[in-house]
Design a protein around this motif. Structure first.
Motif, PDB file in Angstrom:
ATOM      1  N   PRO A  67     -10.633  46.437 -22.303  1.00 31.62           N
ATOM      2  CA  PRO A  67     -10.839  47.540 -21.349  1.00 31.62           C
ATOM      3  C   PRO A  67     -12.046  48.413 -21.664  1.00 31.62           C
ATOM      4  CG  PRO A  67      -8.533  47.403 -22.040  1.00 31.62           C
ATOM      5  CD  PRO A  67      -9.317  46.517 -22.958  1.00 31.62           C
ATOM      6  N   HIS A  68     -12.581  48.342 -22.868  1.00 35.47           N
ATOM      7  CA  HIS A  68     -13.644  49.252 -23.287  1.00 35.47           C
ATOM      8  C   HIS A  68     -15.026  48.617 -23.230  1.00 35.47           C
ATOM      9  CE1 HIS A  68     -10.337  51.723 -24.736  1.00 35.47           C
ATOM     10  NE2 HIS A  68      -9.865  50.647 -25.331  1.00 35.47           N
ATOM     11  N   LEU A  69     -15.108  47.337 -22.865  1.00 37.05           N
ATOM     12  CA  LEU A  69     -16.404  46.664 -22.831  1.00 37.05           C
ATOM     13  C   LEU A  69     -17.199  47.090 -21.597  1.00 37.05           C
ATOM     14  CD1 LEU A  69     -15.398  43.016 -23.854  1.00 37.05           C
ATOM     15  CD2 LEU A  69     -16.301  44.834 -25.310  1.00 37.05           C
ATOM     16  N   PRO A  70     -18.532  47.077 -21.685  1.00 37.00           N
ATOM     17  CA  PRO A  70     -19.366  47.359 -20.511  1.00 37.00           C
ATOM     18  C   PRO A  70     -19.138  46.307 -19.423  1.00 37.00           C
ATOM     19  CG  PRO A  70     -20.643  47.488 -22.540  1.00 37.00           C
ATOM     20  CD  PRO A  70     -19.329  46.890 -22.909  1.00 37.00           C
ATOM     21  N   PRO A  71     -19.452  46.635 -18.167  1.00 40.59           N
ATOM     22  CA  PRO A  71     -19.260  45.663 -17.076  1.00 40.59           C
ATOM     23  C   PRO A  71     -20.029  44.375 -17.324  1.00 40.59           C
ATOM     24  CG  PRO A  71     -19.689  47.859 -16.198  1.00 40.59           C
ATOM     25  CD  PRO A  71     -19.928  47.928 -17.673  1.00 40.59           C
ATOM     26  N   ASN A  72     -19.394  43.258 -16.941  1.00 40.59           N
ATOM     27  CA  ASN A  72     -20.017  41.925 -17.002  1.00 40.59           C
ATOM     28  C   ASN A  72     -20.481  41.544 -18.410  1.00 40.59           C
ATOM     29  OD1 ASN A  72     -19.813  41.588 -14.113  1.00 40.59           O
ATOM     30  ND2 ASN A  72     -21.542  43.009 -13.941  1.00 40.59           N
ATOM     31  N   SER A  73     -19.729  41.958 -19.402  1.00 48.40           N
ATOM     32  CA  SER A  73     -20.080  41.624 -20.783  1.00 48.40           C
ATOM     33  C   SER A  73     -19.869  40.135 -21.043  1.00 48.40           C
ATOM     34  CB  SER A  73     -19.241  42.441 -21.763  1.00 48.40           C
ATOM     35  OG  SER A  73     -19.544  43.809 -21.686  1.00 48.40           O
ATOM     36  N   ILE A  74     -20.595  39.636 -22.025  1.00 50.04           N
ATOM     37  CA  ILE A  74     -20.428  38.266 -22.508  1.00 50.04           C
ATOM     38  C   ILE A  74     -19.784  38.347 -23.887  1.00 50.04           C
ATOM     39  CG2 ILE A  74     -21.590  36.161 -23.260  1.00 50.04           C
ATOM     40  CD1 ILE A  74     -23.798  36.782 -21.256  1.00 50.04           C
ATOM     41  N   MET A  75     -18.725  37.587 -24.081  1.00 51.55           N
ATOM     42  CA  MET A  75     -18.032  37.582 -25.368  1.00 51.55           C
ATOM     43  C   MET A  75     -18.113  36.190 -25.969  1.00 51.55           C
ATOM     44  SD  MET A  75     -14.099  38.640 -26.221  1.00 51.55           S
ATOM     45  CE  MET A  75     -14.373  40.360 -25.845  1.00 51.55           C
ATOM     46  N   LEU A  76     -18.837  36.066 -27.064  1.00 47.06           N
ATOM     47  CA  LEU A  76     -18.919  34.808 -27.795  1.00 47.06           C
ATOM     48  C   LEU A  76     -17.769  34.745 -28.790  1.00 47.06           C
ATOM     49  CD1 LEU A  76     -22.757  34.725 -28.572  1.00 47.06           C
ATOM     50  CD2 LEU A  76     -21.557  33.664 -26.652  1.00 47.06           C
ATOM     51  N   GLN A  83      -5.541  39.233 -15.664  1.00 48.70           N
ATOM     52  CA  GLN A  83      -6.590  39.941 -14.916  1.00 48.70           C
ATOM     53  C   GLN A  83      -7.002  41.234 -15.611  1.00 48.70           C
ATOM     54  OE1 GLN A  83      -8.283  38.997 -11.692  1.00 48.70           O
ATOM     55  NE2 GLN A  83      -7.647  37.188 -12.861  1.00 48.70           N
ATOM     56  N   MET A  84      -7.024  41.218 -16.929  1.00 51.86           N
ATOM     57  CA  MET A  84      -7.525  42.341 -17.711  1.00 51.86           C
ATOM     58  C   MET A  84      -9.025  42.136 -17.899  1.00 51.86           C
ATOM     59  SD  MET A  84      -6.531  43.520 -21.628  1.00 51.86           S
ATOM     60  CE  MET A  84      -4.799  43.779 -21.287  1.00 51.86           C
ATOM     61  N   ARG A  85      -9.806  42.872 -17.162  1.00 53.77           N
ATOM     62  CA  ARG A  85     -11.264  42.752 -17.192  1.00 53.77           C
ATOM     63  C   ARG A  85     -11.723  41.325 -16.868  1.00 53.77           C
ATOM     64  NH1 ARG A  85     -14.425  46.515 -19.414  1.00 53.77           N
ATOM     65  NH2 ARG A  85     -15.988  45.226 -18.355  1.00 53.77           N
ATOM     66  N   PRO A  86     -11.447  40.853 -15.640  1.00 54.31           N
ATOM     67  CA  PRO A  86     -11.882  39.494 -15.278  1.00 54.31           C
ATOM     68  C   PRO A  86     -13.396  39.349 -15.196  1.00 54.31           C
ATOM     69  CG  PRO A  86     -11.010  40.667 -13.368  1.00 54.31           C
ATOM     70  CD  PRO A  86     -10.702  41.520 -14.559  1.00 54.31           C
ATOM     71  N   ASP A  87     -14.132  40.469 -15.195  1.00 55.18           N
ATOM     72  CA  ASP A  87     -15.595  40.383 -15.160  1.00 55.18           C
ATOM     73  C   ASP A  87     -16.180  39.966 -16.504  1.00 55.18           C
ATOM     74  OD1 ASP A  87     -14.600  43.032 -15.935  1.00 55.18           O
ATOM     75  OD2 ASP A  87     -16.721  43.500 -16.274  1.00 55.18           O
ATOM     76  N   VAL A  88     -15.397  40.081 -17.578  1.00 59.71           N
ATOM     77  CA  VAL A  88     -15.858  39.681 -18.919  1.00 59.71           C
ATOM     78  C   VAL A  88     -15.737  38.168 -19.052  1.00 59.71           C
ATOM     79  CG1 VAL A  88     -15.428  39.864 -21.397  1.00 59.71           C
ATOM     80  CG2 VAL A  88     -15.220  41.891 -19.943  1.00 59.71           C
ATOM     81  N   ARG A  89     -16.816  37.511 -19.442  1.00 53.36           N
ATOM     82  CA  ARG A  89     -16.807  36.059 -19.613  1.00 53.36           C
ATOM     83  C   ARG A  89     -16.691  35.705 -21.081  1.00 53.36           C
ATOM     84  NH1 ARG A  89     -19.999  34.610 -15.084  1.00 53.36           N
ATOM     85  NH2 ARG A  89     -21.415  36.314 -15.542  1.00 53.36           N
TER      86      ARG A  89
END
Length: 453
Positions: free
Chosen positions: A147-156, A174-180
């Motif tokens: 929930p604390h990541l910036p919009p559209n973040s990428i997580m490796l 659906q917790m931050r579905p914009d994070v890939r």
């Protein structure tokens, strides 16, 4: 009831006894049909083959910790076969007793009652160890970061734990579905480039197939971590959860910093000036929320729950250490005012306090503390001594006597803990460490200890 933690150790003697009786019954009596006898023998052969062949092919020599736990979970398959055979054995045992002991056992209701009783004994023998109704560790893990990541973040990610936890929560919950969530192991496959990159990860610049090589060693259509960061850092905030591959040979560290962000880290260009005060303020408050401390008598170091908790404590330690280093560097270079130095020291003190408090509570309550936690505690005890010493000096000038005494006690306590028990920990005397530390924490006063940081 078969446990996911281990096999034989958590199966009571009943399944083994019923299976042994089934073997005796099949070879002693001829009443069973040919088909039934054949099916049971096939099950036995499959289980025996699995135990013998699979064990001989296992290529992990003397696994410890999480590796041992992962290996143990492969033994669920033969356990299922054993349970099926034991159920058939219980049925044949009841038939045998009804013919040789007393005909009353032919009563169907009595047979059902006996079967339920046997199953209840097996369930009771494992219930406490396998009751996961209050296990929300994976959810807490995701909730403290996503929930604390910036919009559209990428997580490796790397490994099963962060990859599956974050992927499940972003897709299913659906917790931050914009994070890939990109698994770096998947990124090294051709099919990831051909199938997933243009669909699931559309919008992310994936310039080929990932390889952990230096630039000059890359073939056409390959890229390393530095090139991936170069291609995406301007359009997306990029984080890494778990560590970078140990065989990563690119020189990304010359150009990028990894800034602690809860239990993950954020990539930031070295050329970008990172204000340490802003860095401290970026820390989501949830990093200080006390995750429920797993009871190590249930969650040993071979479990994912233990791994999660160690990651959490390490994040507190790393972020607090960074605050100390930035405060000292800011003072030496005179680029930080005294108020900013004080802010960083207080923040680092708060982070370390949260970590040591949880470990001390576990020790005081008599719960086991693993070797990993002792290492983290020893490091944080040293840093707590530093924090308390410097803050003690600052507070003394202000005339806040109550806070000064509190910090003086803190400094004496944690510096002495570090000096006294770091050597014990180094020698791997875990039982001595925990026993002596429990006595130390029970002390009411630390005035007799040296304050020589």
């Amino acid at each position: 009831v078969v446990s996911t933690q281990s096999t034989g150790a958590e199966l009571s003697i009943l399944p083994w006894a019923f299976t042994v009786f089934l073997v005796y019954y099949l070879f002693r009596y001829e009443g069973s049909s040919y088909l039934f006898r054949t099916i049971v023998k096939v099950f036995m052969a499959m289980m025996g083959c699995y135990f013998a062949v699979f064990c001989s092919l296992a290529n992990i020599e003397n696994p410890v910790g999480l590796s041992r736990g992962v290996l143990e979970r492969f033994w669920m398959q033969p356990s299922i076969g054993l349970i099926i055979l034991s159920g058939i054995g219980l049925c044949k045992l009841i038939v045998y007793l009804s013919e040789t002991v007393h005909p009353v056992l032919k009563n169907k209701f009595l047979q059902l009652a006996l079967a339920v009783m046997v199953m209840s004994v097996q369930i009771k023998s494992n219930y406490d160890e396998n009751d996961e109704s209050s296990n929300w560790f994976a959810h807490h893990y995701a909730e403290s970061i996503l929930p604390h990541l910036p919009p559209n973040s990428i997580m490796l990610t790397g490994g099963d734990l962060p990859t599956n936890v974050f992927r499940y929560h972003t897709i299913c919950e659906q917790m931050r579905p914009d994070v890939r969530v990109l698994d770096m192991q998947f990124m090294a496959a051709d099919w990831f480039r051909d199938v997933l990159a243009p669909t699931t990860f559309a919008g992310i610049n994936i310039p080929g197939v990932y390889r952990p090589y230096k630039d000059e060693a890359l073939a056409g259509g390959q890229y390393n971590l530095k090139q991936f960061l170069d291609a995406n850092i301007d359009s997306n905030a990029i984080f890494v959860c778990n560590s970078i591959r140990k065989d990563e040979e690119s020189d990304y560290e010359k150009y990028y910093l990894q800034i602690p962000y809860n239990t993950c880290k954020q990539f930031v260009r070295r050329s970008d000036v990172v204000n340490p005060v802003e860095l401290a303020e970026k820390t989501p408050s949830t990093v200080l929320d006390a995750w429920p401390m797993p009871d190590l008598r249930k969650y040993e170091d071979r479990t994912w729950e233990h791994t999660l908790k160690v990651a959490y404590l390490n994040s507190l330690s790393e972020k607090g250490t960074l605050m100390w280093q930035e405060a000292v560097a800011g003072k030496n270079s005179k680029r930080l005012s005294e108020s900013h130095q004080r802010y960083l020291l207080e923040h680092g003190y708060l982070l370390h306090s949260a970590g040591v408090k949880q470990i001390e509570e576990a020790i005081s309550e008599g719960r086991l503390v693993s070797d990993d936690w002792q290492h983290v505690y020893t490091v944080m005890a040293k840093n707590m001594g530093h924090f308390c010493m410097v803050l003690h000096t600052m507070v003394a000038v202000e005339g806040n006597e109550a806070r000064r005494q509190e910090l003086e006690k803190c400094g004496r306590k944690y510096w002495q803990i570090y000096v006294t028990w770091s050597e014990i920990h180094k020698n791997k005397a875990e039982e001595v460490f925990v026993r002596e530390l429990r006595k130390y924490l029970a002390m009411k006063s630390f005035k007799g200890l040296r304050f020589n940081i």
